[in-house]
Design a protein around this motif. Sequence first.
Motif, short mmCIF file in Angstrom:
data_model
loop_
_atom_site.label_atom_id
_atom_site.label_comp_id
_atom_site.label_asym_id
_atom_site.label_seq_id
_atom_site.Cartn_x
_atom_site.Cartn_y
_atom_site.Cartn_z
N ASP A 25 27.63 11.91 73.79
CA ASP A 25 28.61 10.99 74.85
C ASP A 25 27.43 10.05 75.32
O ASP A 25 27.67 8.50 75.43
N GLU A 26 26.56 10.74 76.26
CA GLU A 26 26.17 10.48 77.01
C GLU A 26 25.04 9.57 76.31
O GLU A 26 24.72 7.74 76.93
N ASP B 157 29.63 16.05 75.41
CA ASP B 157 28.79 15.53 76.55
C ASP B 157 27.18 14.65 76.47
O ASP B 157 27.78 13.99 76.16
N ARG B 158 26.22 15.69 76.03
CA ARG B 158 25.18 15.11 75.94
C ARG B 158 25.31 13.71 75.12
O ARG B 158 24.19 12.90 74.72
N ASP C 35 27.05 5.90 74.94
CA ASP C 35 27.26 5.23 75.60
C ASP C 35 25.83 4.52 75.97
O ASP C 35 26.49 3.29 75.76
N ALA C 36 24.51 5.31 76.02
CA ALA C 36 23.55 4.04 76.52
C ALA C 36 23.40 3.27 75.69
O ALA C 36 22.62 2.59 76.23
#
Length: 184
Positions: free
Chosen positions: A153-154, A150-151, A157-158
Amino acid sequence: MKLLIKTPVAIIIMLAAIAAASVFGGAWSLSRERSDIIAAFDDKEDPDSPQYEVDYIAHNINMLISFCDSPDIVSQSYVDAAGEALEALKAAEGADAKMDALWQATQAAYALYNAIDLESLGTVEQSFIEPLANDIGEAMARIYTGEYSDRVDEFNDALGIFPARLMSELFGVEPIRLFEGHDE
């Protein structure tokens, strides 16, 4: 009058300093976040970290190898292949190398498991060996879907959004490779 002439120059210098601080601070922040995420991969104490799961998978593969280390259970070539892949996993350093080595080790373990004639084993042996392969698969799924992923991916994405994209390109902050299965 001299003050009015100097004031715009001072304002321009001040705005340039603010912009430079924002860019360099943003790049430092991105780099720091990337480092923190990668460091979280190797946290052996955190049950949510991929390294914790990697160690668990390695333990299960080792038990599978130990169980199968008999010529009447399975061909020695499967045991040797799984053993070599397990050693490569233990020697791997860094998230990318561990991801590749883990993939190879799990594939070798599945090949070993699939080579076992479960029908020839007794009920006790079957009840021991079958959960090992299931536990390996479940641990891999926890890695794929856990907090680390999840981290990553975030973060990735950022990096695709302005101004982080510009800063990452200017300062060489790379996306983090997502832990996922290989297509083979």
